[in-house]
Scaffold this motif. Structure first.
Motif, PDB file in Angstrom:
ATOM      1  N   ALA A 208       0.809  -1.225   0.000  1.00 26.12           N
ATOM      2  CA  ALA A 208       0.000   0.000   0.000  1.00 26.12           C
ATOM      3  C   ALA A 208       0.839   1.270   0.000  1.00 26.12           C
ATOM      4  CB  ALA A 208      -0.932   0.005   1.217  1.00 26.12           C
ATOM      5  N   LEU A 209       2.126   1.170   0.269  1.00 30.76           N
ATOM      6  CA  LEU A 209       2.968   2.370   0.346  1.00 30.76           C
ATOM      7  C   LEU A 209       2.949   3.204  -0.934  1.00 30.76           C
ATOM      8  CD1 LEU A 209       6.114   1.157   2.345  1.00 30.76           C
ATOM      9  CD2 LEU A 209       4.347   2.754   3.085  1.00 30.76           C
ATOM     10  N   PRO A 210       3.088   2.609  -2.128  1.00 29.63           N
ATOM     11  CA  PRO A 210       3.063   3.450  -3.337  1.00 29.63           C
ATOM     12  C   PRO A 210       1.736   4.160  -3.562  1.00 29.63           C
ATOM     13  CG  PRO A 210       4.020   1.300  -3.805  1.00 29.63           C
ATOM     14  CD  PRO A 210       3.408   1.214  -2.448  1.00 29.63           C
ATOM     15  N   LEU A 211       0.658   3.644  -2.983  1.00 31.79           N
ATOM     16  CA  LEU A 211      -0.642   4.290  -3.145  1.00 31.79           C
ATOM     17  C   LEU A 211      -0.858   5.402  -2.129  1.00 31.79           C
ATOM     18  CD1 LEU A 211      -2.872   1.133  -3.724  1.00 31.79           C
ATOM     19  CD2 LEU A 211      -1.919   2.676  -5.445  1.00 31.79           C
ATOM     20  N   ILE A 212      -0.098   5.385  -1.041  1.00 31.88           N
ATOM     21  CA  ILE A 212      -0.260   6.383   0.010  1.00 31.88           C
ATOM     22  C   ILE A 212       0.676   7.566  -0.209  1.00 31.88           C
ATOM     23  CG2 ILE A 212      -0.069   6.789   2.491  1.00 31.88           C
ATOM     24  CD1 ILE A 212      -0.796   3.873   2.929  1.00 31.88           C
ATOM     25  N   ASN A 213       1.914   7.280  -0.563  1.00 38.17           N
ATOM     26  CA  ASN A 213       2.904   8.337  -0.745  1.00 38.17           C
ATOM     27  C   ASN A 213       2.583   9.162  -1.988  1.00 38.17           C
ATOM     28  OD1 ASN A 213       5.780   9.171  -2.024  1.00 38.17           O
ATOM     29  ND2 ASN A 213       5.881   9.186   0.208  1.00 38.17           N
ATOM     30  N   ALA A 214       2.608  10.488  -1.846  1.00 37.44           N
ATOM     31  CA  ALA A 214       2.216  11.376  -2.951  1.00 37.44           C
ATOM     32  C   ALA A 214       3.200  11.294  -4.114  1.00 37.44           C
ATOM     33  CB  ALA A 214       2.114  12.811  -2.446  1.00 37.44           C
ATOM     34  N   ARG A 215       4.494  11.276  -3.824  1.00 34.06           N
ATOM     35  CA  ARG A 215       5.490  11.243  -4.900  1.00 34.06           C
ATOM     36  C   ARG A 215       5.471   9.909  -5.634  1.00 34.06           C
ATOM     37  NH1 ARG A 215      11.242  12.859  -2.959  1.00 34.06           N
ATOM     38  NH2 ARG A 215      11.528  12.717  -5.229  1.00 34.06           N
ATOM     39  N   ALA A 216       5.330   8.812  -4.882  1.00 29.42           N
ATOM     40  CA  ALA A 216       5.269   7.500  -5.526  1.00 29.42           C
ATOM     41  C   ALA A 216       3.996   7.357  -6.350  1.00 29.42           C
ATOM     42  CB  ALA A 216       5.342   6.402  -4.469  1.00 29.42           C
ATOM     43  N   ARG A 217       2.902   7.868  -5.836  1.00 32.21           N
ATOM     44  CA  ARG A 217       1.641   7.799  -6.584  1.00 32.21           C
ATOM     45  C   ARG A 217       1.718   8.621  -7.865  1.00 32.21           C
ATOM     46  NH1 ARG A 217      -3.513   6.246  -5.336  1.00 32.21           N
ATOM     47  NH2 ARG A 217      -5.164   7.216  -6.571  1.00 32.21           N
ATOM     48  N   LEU A 218       2.428   9.739  -7.820  1.00 30.77           N
ATOM     49  CA  LEU A 218       2.589  10.559  -9.020  1.00 30.77           C
ATOM     50  C   LEU A 218       3.413   9.829 -10.071  1.00 30.77           C
ATOM     51  CD1 LEU A 218       1.952  13.289 -10.286  1.00 30.77           C
ATOM     52  CD2 LEU A 218       4.056  14.179  -9.269  1.00 30.77           C
ATOM     53  N   ALA A 219       4.357   8.982  -9.633  1.00 36.54           N
ATOM     54  CA  ALA A 219       5.138   8.195 -10.587  1.00 36.54           C
ATOM     55  C   ALA A 219       4.292   7.098 -11.227  1.00 36.54           C
ATOM     56  CB  ALA A 219       6.351   7.581  -9.887  1.00 36.54           C
ATOM     57  N   LEU A 220       3.331   6.559 -10.470  1.00 38.28           N
ATOM     58  CA  LEU A 220       2.469   5.510 -11.009  1.00 38.28           C
ATOM     59  C   LEU A 220       1.339   6.082 -11.855  1.00 38.28           C
ATOM     60  CD1 LEU A 220       2.167   3.219  -7.852  1.00 38.28           C
ATOM     61  CD2 LEU A 220       3.737   2.978  -9.774  1.00 38.28           C
ATOM     62  N   TYR A 221       0.872   7.256 -11.479  1.00 35.12           N
ATOM     63  CA  TYR A 221      -0.225   7.910 -12.206  1.00 35.12           C
ATOM     64  C   TYR A 221       0.225   9.323 -12.587  1.00 35.12           C
ATOM     65  CZ  TYR A 221      -2.899   4.112 -10.088  1.00 35.12           C
ATOM     66  OH  TYR A 221      -3.342   2.877  -9.681  1.00 35.12           O
ATOM     67  N   PRO A 222       0.984   9.471 -13.673  1.00 35.97           N
ATOM     68  CA  PRO A 222       1.505  10.804 -14.043  1.00 35.97           C
ATOM     69  C   PRO A 222       0.411  11.813 -14.351  1.00 35.97           C
ATOM     70  CG  PRO A 222       2.605   9.049 -15.274  1.00 35.97           C
ATOM     71  CD  PRO A 222       1.424   8.427 -14.599  1.00 35.97           C
ATOM     72  N   GLU A 223      -0.769  11.337 -14.742  1.00 33.28           N
ATOM     73  CA  GLU A 223      -1.833  12.276 -15.090  1.00 33.28           C
ATOM     74  C   GLU A 223      -2.447  12.937 -13.865  1.00 33.28           C
ATOM     75  OE1 GLU A 223      -3.582   8.254 -14.387  1.00 33.28           O
ATOM     76  OE2 GLU A 223      -1.886   9.085 -15.504  1.00 33.28           O
TER      77      GLU A 223
END
Length: 234
Positions: A208-223
């Protein structure tokens, strides 16, 4: 807009009072543009973090491999109708050596426990459930390494699947152990149930960490972009 010249009045004091009211033209003008930006750009933009999701993906891949071997062992126990005497003796050497001899488990007792655990479906539930969870974690880890947002969701689903099947299967096996075993082995199977739940909970937290962290989430969902607004802008 038209140019407006800035004029500054200077007063030379008592020496030249006649020039006190005269304006001095400095020779430059100021132009005010109508296209001034209303919003100042963010000075500290949030940049995508690509290393974090990739590191999480690698951890999930190794965790999936560990779960696969655990699942393989449980499925093998479920399919084995009778354990060999050598296998049972090897399993009972350490537990029987830790007591005073009054609560030693015999080969027949352990075989009865094994049959009861198979009939309860504990081995099957834990084995097949962890097998499915390991596949989901493995695929999710690869997708996360490739910076695909679906990888985190797939790995998180796999972790919850492994948690439910692992705890449920371990409790069924523990029930069979409570009926047919005594001594140290009872504590062993009780700890196994807790250990399985804790491991899968930690695995779910990592997924769940990549979905919680703002920077990691931005890397997964650039839009998706994170914008900070003040109270005046809302």
């Amino acid at each position: 807009m038209s140019d407006s010249k800035t004029k500054i009045s200077t007063h030379e004091g008592k020496e030249n009072p006649s020039n006190s009211s005269e304006d001095v033209d400095l020779g430059f003008s100021m132009r005010m543009s109508e296209n001034q930006p209303e919003h100042i750009p963010d000075m500290f933009p949030i940049r995508p973090d690509t290393k974090g999701p990739k590191s999480v993906g690698i951890l999930l891949i190794f965790g999936a491999i560990f779960l696969f071997f655990q699942a393989y062992g449980d499925v093998s126990l479920h399919q084995a109708e009778d354990l060999s005497t050598a296998e049972v003796e090897m399993l009972l050497v350490t537990p029987n050596s830790q007591g005073d001899g009054s609560e030693n488990v015999s080969i027949e007792q352990y075989q009865e426990f094994h049959d009861a655990a198979r009939e309860s479906g504990g081995y099957a539930l834990r084995g097949y459930g962890l097998g499915v969870a390991s596949i989901m974690l493995f695929v999710g880890g690869i997708l996360l390494f490739l910076l695909k947002g679906s990888g985190a969701k797939l790995a998180l689903s796999g972790a919850f699947t492994g948690m439910a099947s692992g705890i449920g299967g371990s409790l069924l096996v523990k029930g069979a152990a409570d009926t047919h075993l005594v001594g140290v082995l009872l504590l062993t199977y009780e700890i196994t149930a807790y250990f399985c739940g804790v491991c899968m909970f930690m695995c779910a937290g990592v997924a769940a960490l990549p979905l919680i962290n703002a920077r990691a989430r931005l890397a997964l969902y650039p839009e998706q972009k994170v914008v900070f607004k003040t109270d005046a802008e809302e």
